[in-house]
Write a protein that holds these residues in place. Structure first.
Motif, PDB file in Angstrom:
ATOM      1  N   PHE A  54     -20.966 -24.012 -10.939  1.00 54.82           N
ATOM      2  CA  PHE A  54     -19.779 -23.809 -10.103  1.00 54.82           C
ATOM      3  C   PHE A  54     -19.100 -25.149  -9.805  1.00 54.82           C
ATOM      4  O   PHE A  54     -17.883 -25.238  -9.717  1.00 54.82           O
ATOM      5  N   ASP A 115     -18.597 -26.672  -0.262  1.00 48.41           N
ATOM      6  CA  ASP A 115     -18.037 -25.337  -0.503  1.00 48.41           C
ATOM      7  C   ASP A 115     -19.131 -24.342  -0.152  1.00 48.41           C
ATOM      8  O   ASP A 115     -20.218 -24.386  -0.739  1.00 48.41           O
ATOM      9  N   SER A 116     -18.852 -23.450   0.781  1.00 51.28           N
ATOM     10  CA  SER A 116     -19.892 -22.536   1.288  1.00 51.28           C
ATOM     11  C   SER A 116     -20.381 -21.573   0.210  1.00 51.28           C
ATOM     12  O   SER A 116     -21.399 -20.901   0.393  1.00 51.28           O
ATOM     13  N   ARG A 117     -19.679 -21.505  -0.915  1.00 50.08           N
ATOM     14  CA  ARG A 117     -20.138 -20.609  -1.990  1.00 50.08           C
ATOM     15  C   ARG A 117     -21.338 -21.182  -2.741  1.00 50.08           C
ATOM     16  O   ARG A 117     -22.037 -20.457  -3.426  1.00 50.08           O
ATOM     17  N   SER A 118     -21.592 -22.487  -2.622  1.00 50.78           N
ATOM     18  CA  SER A 118     -22.743 -23.087  -3.314  1.00 50.78           C
ATOM     19  C   SER A 118     -24.035 -22.618  -2.674  1.00 50.78           C
ATOM     20  O   SER A 118     -24.207 -22.709  -1.457  1.00 50.78           O
ATOM     21  N   LYS A 119     -24.950 -22.131  -3.495  1.00 51.02           N
ATOM     22  CA  LYS A 119     -26.215 -21.580  -2.979  1.00 51.02           C
ATOM     23  C   LYS A 119     -27.438 -22.357  -3.455  1.00 51.02           C
ATOM     24  O   LYS A 119     -28.472 -22.352  -2.810  1.00 51.02           O
ATOM     25  N   ASP A 140     -23.849 -27.608  -8.824  1.00 48.67           N
ATOM     26  CA  ASP A 140     -24.023 -26.578  -7.805  1.00 48.67           C
ATOM     27  C   ASP A 140     -23.743 -25.210  -8.413  1.00 48.67           C
ATOM     28  O   ASP A 140     -22.883 -25.084  -9.291  1.00 48.67           O
ATOM     29  N   SER A 141     -24.467 -24.189  -7.916  1.00 50.97           N
ATOM     30  CA  SER A 141     -24.288 -22.822  -8.405  1.00 50.97           C
ATOM     31  C   SER A 141     -24.021 -21.882  -7.235  1.00 50.97           C
ATOM     32  O   SER A 141     -24.509 -22.102  -6.128  1.00 50.97           O
ATOM     33  N   THR A 142     -23.300 -20.814  -7.520  1.00 44.69           N
ATOM     34  CA  THR A 142     -23.082 -19.789  -6.491  1.00 44.69           C
ATOM     35  C   THR A 142     -24.266 -18.822  -6.424  1.00 44.69           C
ATOM     36  O   THR A 142     -24.287 -17.934  -5.573  1.00 44.69           O
ATOM     37  N   GLN A 143     -25.229 -18.988  -7.339  1.00 48.55           N
ATOM     38  CA  GLN A 143     -26.422 -18.138  -7.331  1.00 48.55           C
ATOM     39  C   GLN A 143     -27.597 -18.915  -6.729  1.00 48.55           C
ATOM     40  O   GLN A 143     -27.711 -20.123  -6.939  1.00 48.55           O
TER      41      GLN A 143
END
Ligand code: SME
Length: 166
Positions: A54, A115-119, A140-143
């Motif tokens: 991401f 970015d709050s989407r990064s998990k 960074d990944s959203t998963q």
């Protein structure tokens, strides 16, 4: 056109990293400028793993400060500009001079949420030819739990191709 000449990347993750390593090495061969090399790597890496990567980019050691990272070439949404050594995952990897894999960023003390989407994320140090830390690569990944030992081995090998010659 360089794009038209590119071969399709292999399906397997380890094989894909090996092909990327060769491709990045070929594109940056003879290029002494480190920003040109890092920009090339961030573009090819992000394009190779669009479902998992991401945010893909570099934080450079700020030579003037010595103990702070400053954002370099990247692909993705807006990243923070500066990270002190020891802060967040990038700062921890820089201070420890080693790769860090974080399966769930909310569980990492001091994680910097650009970015709050990064998990989940992986951060790999990049050294220059004298062995000094030059930068870190941050992916960074959203998963959750998106990165494993194959990612670590593949990214560390690619970082070895980026050895600073300037
Ligand atoms: N994830 C990083 C911060 C940089 S951005 O996410 C682009 C960290 O905690 O080190």
């Amino acid at each position: 056109m360089a794009e038209a000449a590119r071969a399709p990347l292999p399906e397997g993750k380890a094989e894909r990293y090996a092909a990327l390593r060769a491709e990045i090495a070929a594109v940056i061969a003879g290029e002494p400028n480190r920003i040109a090399r890092y920009a090339t790597a961030s573009s090819l890496l992000a394009a190779a793993f669009p479902d998992r990567f991401f945010w893909t980019g570099f934080y450079l050691v700020d030579e003037a400060k010595g103990d702070e990272l400053v954002v370099g070439p990247y692909q993705g949404t807006l990243g923070c500009l500066r990270i002190p050594f020891g802060k967040g995952v990038c700062g921890a990897a820089a201070a420890q001079r080693q790769t860090i894999i974080v399966p769930d960023v909310s569980a990492f003390p001091g994680h910097i949420a650009c970015d709050s989407r990064s998990k989940s994320e992986i951060v790999i140090p990049v050294f220059d030819k004298s062995g000094a830390l030059a930068a870190v690569v941050d992916v960074d990944s959203t998963q959750f739990n998106a990165f494993d030992q194959i990612d670590q081995a593949g990214l560390e090998a690619i970082c070895g191709e980026l050895l600073t010659r300037d």
